[in-house]
Design a protein around this motif. Structure first.
Motif, PDB file in Angstrom:
ATOM      1  N   LYS A  83       2.317   5.996   2.078  1.00 33.13           N
ATOM      2  CA  LYS A  83       1.634   4.772   1.666  1.00 33.13           C
ATOM      3  C   LYS A  83       2.002   3.655   2.641  1.00 33.13           C
ATOM      4  O   LYS A  83       3.180   3.396   2.881  1.00 33.13           O
ATOM      5  CB  LYS A  83       2.049   4.393   0.247  1.00 33.13           C
ATOM      6  CG  LYS A  83       1.352   3.158  -0.291  1.00 33.13           C
ATOM      7  CD  LYS A  83       1.805   2.871  -1.713  1.00 33.13           C
ATOM      8  CE  LYS A  83       1.130   1.641  -2.271  1.00 33.13           C
ATOM      9  NZ  LYS A  83       1.615   1.347  -3.638  1.00 33.13           N
ATOM     10  N   THR A 126       1.485  -0.298   3.247  1.00 35.09           N
ATOM     11  CA  THR A 126       1.085  -1.542   2.601  1.00 35.09           C
ATOM     12  C   THR A 126       1.273  -2.707   3.564  1.00 35.09           C
ATOM     13  O   THR A 126       2.330  -2.838   4.190  1.00 35.09           O
ATOM     14  CB  THR A 126       1.936  -1.806   1.343  1.00 35.09           C
ATOM     15  OG1 THR A 126       1.831  -0.680   0.471  1.00 35.09           O
ATOM     16  CG2 THR A 126       1.473  -3.056   0.610  1.00 35.09           C
ATOM     17  N   LEU A 140       2.399  -6.077   4.116  1.00 35.94           N
ATOM     18  CA  LEU A 140       3.244  -7.022   3.396  1.00 35.94           C
ATOM     19  C   LEU A 140       2.828  -8.465   3.685  1.00 35.94           C
ATOM     20  O   LEU A 140       2.741  -9.279   2.782  1.00 35.94           O
ATOM     21  CB  LEU A 140       4.711  -6.837   3.761  1.00 35.94           C
ATOM     22  CG  LEU A 140       5.369  -5.553   3.284  1.00 35.94           C
ATOM     23  CD1 LEU A 140       6.831  -5.520   3.711  1.00 35.94           C
ATOM     24  CD2 LEU A 140       5.254  -5.412   1.776  1.00 35.94           C
ATOM     25  N   GLY A 169      -1.347  -7.054   0.990  1.00 38.58           N
ATOM     26  CA  GLY A 169      -1.716  -6.263  -0.177  1.00 38.58           C
ATOM     27  C   GLY A 169      -2.624  -5.085   0.129  1.00 38.58           C
ATOM     28  O   GLY A 169      -2.768  -4.191  -0.715  1.00 38.58           O
ATOM     29  N   GLN A 170      -3.249  -5.068   1.304  1.00 36.51           N
ATOM     30  CA  GLN A 170      -4.082  -3.909   1.646  1.00 36.51           C
ATOM     31  C   GLN A 170      -3.215  -2.658   1.706  1.00 36.51           C
ATOM     32  O   GLN A 170      -2.063  -2.712   2.134  1.00 36.51           O
ATOM     33  CB  GLN A 170      -4.754  -4.103   3.009  1.00 36.51           C
ATOM     34  CG  GLN A 170      -6.015  -4.892   2.974  1.00 36.51           C
ATOM     35  CD  GLN A 170      -6.642  -4.950   4.353  1.00 36.51           C
ATOM     36  OE1 GLN A 170      -6.219  -5.732   5.178  1.00 36.51           O
ATOM     37  NE2 GLN A 170      -7.645  -4.114   4.592  1.00 36.51           N
ATOM     38  N   VAL A 171      -3.789  -1.529   1.304  1.00 36.89           N
ATOM     39  CA  VAL A 171      -3.057  -0.262   1.285  1.00 36.89           C
ATOM     40  C   VAL A 171      -3.861   0.797   2.023  1.00 36.89           C
ATOM     41  O   VAL A 171      -5.083   0.898   1.864  1.00 36.89           O
ATOM     42  CB  VAL A 171      -2.785   0.199  -0.170  1.00 36.89           C
ATOM     43  CG1 VAL A 171      -2.163   1.577  -0.195  1.00 36.89           C
ATOM     44  CG2 VAL A 171      -1.891  -0.809  -0.884  1.00 36.89           C
ATOM     45  N   TYR A 177      -3.292   5.099   3.516  1.00 37.19           N
ATOM     46  CA  TYR A 177      -2.465   6.305   3.413  1.00 37.19           C
ATOM     47  C   TYR A 177      -2.571   7.065   4.717  1.00 37.19           C
ATOM     48  O   TYR A 177      -3.673   7.334   5.196  1.00 37.19           O
ATOM     49  CB  TYR A 177      -2.904   7.182   2.239  1.00 37.19           C
ATOM     50  CG  TYR A 177      -2.485   6.604   0.921  1.00 37.19           C
ATOM     51  CD1 TYR A 177      -1.252   6.932   0.362  1.00 37.19           C
ATOM     52  CD2 TYR A 177      -3.296   5.701   0.248  1.00 37.19           C
ATOM     53  CE1 TYR A 177      -0.847   6.378  -0.841  1.00 37.19           C
ATOM     54  CE2 TYR A 177      -2.895   5.137  -0.950  1.00 37.19           C
ATOM     55  CZ  TYR A 177      -1.672   5.479  -1.485  1.00 37.19           C
ATOM     56  OH  TYR A 177      -1.272   4.922  -2.676  1.00 37.19           O
ATOM     57  N   PHE A 215       4.330  -4.344   7.898  1.00 31.87           N
ATOM     58  CA  PHE A 215       3.935  -3.231   7.039  1.00 31.87           C
ATOM     59  C   PHE A 215       5.142  -2.613   6.349  1.00 31.87           C
ATOM     60  O   PHE A 215       6.225  -2.540   6.924  1.00 31.87           O
ATOM     61  CB  PHE A 215       3.275  -2.120   7.864  1.00 31.87           C
ATOM     62  CG  PHE A 215       2.035  -2.519   8.576  1.00 31.87           C
ATOM     63  CD1 PHE A 215       0.794  -2.400   7.964  1.00 31.87           C
ATOM     64  CD2 PHE A 215       2.088  -3.005   9.878  1.00 31.87           C
ATOM     65  CE1 PHE A 215      -0.362  -2.762   8.628  1.00 31.87           C
ATOM     66  CE2 PHE A 215       0.933  -3.359  10.556  1.00 31.87           C
ATOM     67  CZ  PHE A 215      -0.288  -3.248   9.921  1.00 31.87           C
ATOM     68  N   LYS A 216       4.923  -2.128   5.138  1.00 31.99           N
ATOM     69  CA  LYS A 216       5.912  -1.301   4.435  1.00 31.99           C
ATOM     70  C   LYS A 216       5.355   0.111   4.368  1.00 31.99           C
ATOM     71  O   LYS A 216       4.223   0.319   3.926  1.00 31.99           O
ATOM     72  CB  LYS A 216       6.155  -1.826   3.021  1.00 31.99           C
ATOM     73  CG  LYS A 216       7.144  -0.965   2.235  1.00 31.99           C
ATOM     74  CD  LYS A 216       7.569  -1.651   0.955  1.00 31.99           C
ATOM     75  CE  LYS A 216       6.899  -1.047  -0.227  1.00 31.99           C
ATOM     76  NZ  LYS A 216       7.354  -1.623  -1.502  1.00 31.99           N
ATOM     77  N   GLU A 245       5.982   3.921   2.847  1.00 28.24           N
ATOM     78  CA  GLU A 245       6.709   4.590   1.766  1.00 28.24           C
ATOM     79  C   GLU A 245       6.304   6.052   1.678  1.00 28.24           C
ATOM     80  O   GLU A 245       5.115   6.365   1.613  1.00 28.24           O
ATOM     81  CB  GLU A 245       6.381   3.967   0.417  1.00 28.24           C
ATOM     82  CG  GLU A 245       6.725   2.516   0.274  1.00 28.24           C
ATOM     83  CD  GLU A 245       6.197   1.962  -1.024  1.00 28.24           C
ATOM     84  OE1 GLU A 245       6.936   2.028  -2.034  1.00 28.24           O
ATOM     85  OE2 GLU A 245       5.045   1.485  -1.039  1.00 28.24           O
TER      86      GLU A 245
END
Length: 114
Positions: free
Chosen positions: A5, A7, A9, A35-37, A39, A97-98, A100
């Motif tokens: 994921k 995201t 930030l 907030g956009q995500v 994958y 970006f994060k 995960e």
């Protein structure tokens, strides 16, 4: 291989550098919003621009292959397992970006050429 994921930030603008080197009216990145995500796994997610992907793909690759059980870089960078924080390589207006690790399996959505 697991999906990762991604995201957004935050989008940033280094005002000091932008005033000296940027074009007039330069703003934070207009292509992404906090907030956009997305994958990712073996390939760049649709909608994510190339320069951001080039800056993060090695982290996505490691997370998608099981690094969710350990801390990056001997534990002296990020304090949460399975997480990386990175940015695109725009020095005037980087996007943060994060990344995960997830438990969701990757699926190849095309027929590989053999």
């Amino acid at each position: 291989m697991k999906r990762v994921k991604i995201t957004v930030l935050k989008t940033t603008l280094d005002k000091e550098l932008a005033d000296e080197y940027g074009v007039e009216g330069l703003t934070a990145c207009p292509m992404l919003k906090a907030g956009q995500v997305f994958y990712g796994d073996y390939a760049k997610p649709e909608g994510l621009y190339d320069e951001a992907w080039k800056a993060m793909y090695q982290y996505v690759f490691v997370l998608s292959h099981g690094a969710d059980k350990e801390l990056f870089y001997y534990g002296d960078w990020i304090c949460k397992k399975g997480v990386a924080i990175c940015s695109c390589n725009d020095g005037l207006r980087p996007v943060i970006f994060k990344l995960e690790a997830t438990e969701e399996e990757s699926r190849i959505d095309y027929d590989p050429v053999r």
